[in-house]
Motif scaffolding. Structure first.
Motif, mmCIF file in Angstrom:
data_model
loop_
_atom_site.group_PDB
_atom_site.id
_atom_site.type_symbol
_atom_site.label_atom_id
_atom_site.label_comp_id
_atom_site.label_asym_id
_atom_site.label_seq_id
_atom_site.Cartn_x
_atom_site.Cartn_y
_atom_site.Cartn_z
ATOM 1 N N PRO A 1 0.815 -1.220 0.000
ATOM 2 C CA PRO A 1 0.000 0.000 0.000
ATOM 3 C C PRO A 1 0.851 1.274 0.000
ATOM 4 N N ALA A 2 1.942 1.271 0.741
ATOM 5 C CA ALA A 2 2.809 2.449 0.783
ATOM 6 C C ALA A 2 3.412 2.744 -0.592
ATOM 7 N N ASN A 3 3.779 1.707 -1.327
ATOM 8 C CA ASN A 3 4.336 1.911 -2.670
ATOM 9 C C ASN A 3 3.288 2.457 -3.623
ATOM 10 N N VAL A 4 2.058 1.992 -3.485
ATOM 11 C CA VAL A 4 0.972 2.481 -4.343
ATOM 12 C C VAL A 4 0.748 3.970 -4.096
ATOM 13 N N ILE A 5 0.678 4.369 -2.842
ATOM 14 C CA ILE A 5 0.487 5.781 -2.497
ATOM 15 C C ILE A 5 1.668 6.606 -3.000
ATOM 16 N N ASN A 6 2.868 6.103 -2.825
ATOM 17 C CA ASN A 6 4.057 6.815 -3.294
ATOM 18 C C ASN A 6 4.031 6.968 -4.817
ATOM 19 N N PHE A 7 3.604 5.950 -5.539
ATOM 20 C CA PHE A 7 3.531 5.993 -6.994
ATOM 21 C C PHE A 7 2.590 7.105 -7.460
ATOM 22 N N TYR A 8 1.365 7.106 -6.933
ATOM 23 C CA TYR A 8 0.400 8.125 -7.360
ATOM 24 C C TYR A 8 0.798 9.520 -6.875
ATOM 25 N N SER A 9 1.385 9.610 -5.712
ATOM 26 C CA SER A 9 1.845 10.897 -5.196
ATOM 27 C C SER A 9 2.963 11.465 -6.075
ATOM 28 N N SER A 10 3.881 10.604 -6.492
ATOM 29 C CA SER A 10 4.971 11.039 -7.366
ATOM 30 C C SER A 10 4.438 11.530 -8.707
ATOM 31 N N LEU A 11 3.479 10.801 -9.274
ATOM 32 C CA LEU A 11 2.880 11.234 -10.537
ATOM 33 C C LEU A 11 2.191 12.586 -10.383
ATOM 34 N N ALA A 12 1.452 12.745 -9.298
ATOM 35 C CA ALA A 12 0.745 14.007 -9.065
ATOM 36 C C ALA A 12 1.733 15.168 -8.914
ATOM 37 N N ASP A 13 2.870 14.920 -8.283
ATOM 38 C CA ASP A 13 3.893 15.963 -8.144
ATOM 39 C C ASP A 13 4.520 16.312 -9.487
ATOM 40 N N LEU A 14 4.749 15.302 -10.319
ATOM 41 C CA LEU A 14 5.382 15.528 -11.628
ATOM 42 C C LEU A 14 4.442 16.198 -12.628
ATOM 43 N N PHE A 15 3.133 15.937 -12.492
ATOM 44 C CA PHE A 15 2.154 16.447 -13.451
ATOM 45 C C PHE A 15 0.991 17.120 -12.710
ATOM 46 N N PRO A 16 1.258 18.254 -12.068
ATOM 47 C CA PRO A 16 0.229 18.881 -11.229
ATOM 48 C C PRO A 16 -0.985 19.395 -12.007
ATOM 49 N N PHE B 1 -6.993 -2.838 -3.775
ATOM 50 C CA PHE B 1 -7.238 -1.483 -3.305
ATOM 51 C C PHE B 1 -8.375 -1.576 -2.300
ATOM 52 N N ASN B 2 -8.053 -1.594 -1.019
ATOM 53 C CA ASN B 2 -9.118 -1.625 -0.021
ATOM 54 C C ASN B 2 -9.603 -0.197 0.253
ATOM 55 N N ILE B 3 -10.636 -0.070 1.050
ATOM 56 C CA ILE B 3 -11.233 1.241 1.317
ATOM 57 C C ILE B 3 -10.214 2.204 1.927
ATOM 58 N N ALA B 4 -9.403 1.733 2.847
ATOM 59 C CA ALA B 4 -8.403 2.603 3.476
ATOM 60 C C ALA B 4 -7.407 3.134 2.444
ATOM 61 N N LEU B 5 -7.005 2.301 1.491
ATOM 62 C CA LEU B 5 -6.066 2.734 0.465
ATOM 63 C C LEU B 5 -6.717 3.732 -0.495
ATOM 64 N N ILE B 6 -7.972 3.507 -0.809
ATOM 65 C CA ILE B 6 -8.705 4.461 -1.644
ATOM 66 C C ILE B 6 -8.796 5.812 -0.933
ATOM 67 N N LEU C 1 -7.051 9.391 -2.212
ATOM 68 C CA LEU C 1 -7.854 10.579 -2.502
ATOM 69 C C LEU C 1 -7.370 11.824 -1.755
ATOM 70 N N LYS C 2 -6.470 11.649 -0.796
ATOM 71 C CA LYS C 2 -5.863 12.785 -0.105
ATOM 72 C C LYS C 2 -4.787 13.448 -0.959
ATOM 73 N N ILE C 3 -4.338 12.746 -2.003
ATOM 74 C CA ILE C 3 -3.296 13.274 -2.883
ATOM 75 C C ILE C 3 -3.914 14.283 -3.830
ATOM 76 N N LYS C 4 -3.421 15.497 -3.825
ATOM 77 C CA LYS C 4 -3.946 16.526 -4.709
ATOM 78 C C LYS C 4 -3.776 16.084 -6.160
ATOM 79 N N GLY C 5 -4.866 16.102 -6.899
ATOM 80 C CA GLY C 5 -4.833 15.708 -8.305
ATOM 81 C C GLY C 5 -5.360 14.322 -8.570
ATOM 82 N N VAL C 6 -5.468 13.490 -7.540
ATOM 83 C CA VAL C 6 -6.011 12.139 -7.711
ATOM 84 C C VAL C 6 -7.519 12.206 -7.527
#
Length: 71
Positions: free
Chosen positions: A24-39, A56-61, A65-70
């Protein structure tokens, strides 16, 4: 994604990396990195549990969704 951004798209649909099982941490890091690169782009999470070898369980979803841009 650089091409899509350069062409003026509003967003993209992106699946999580799936070659190796991910935490789960890697998934969040992946989407967070993309959001930072392509705001400017909205990022819609695509999830296929069989293909992605992860769930993707509810907690991961909620966390993604806390990541700006997701969306």
């Amino acid at each position: 994604m650089k091409l899509v951004d350069r062409l003026g798209a509003d967003g993209v649909i992106v699946g999580m990396p799936f070659y190796f099982p991910s935490s789960p941490a890697n998934v969040i890091n992946f989407y967070s990195s993309l959001a930072d690169l392509f705001p400017r782009l909205a990022i819609m999470v695509y999830h296929n549990p069989e293909l992605h070898r992860a769930r993707f369980n509810i907690a991961l979803i909620e966390e993604s969704l806390k990541i700006k841009g997701v969306i």
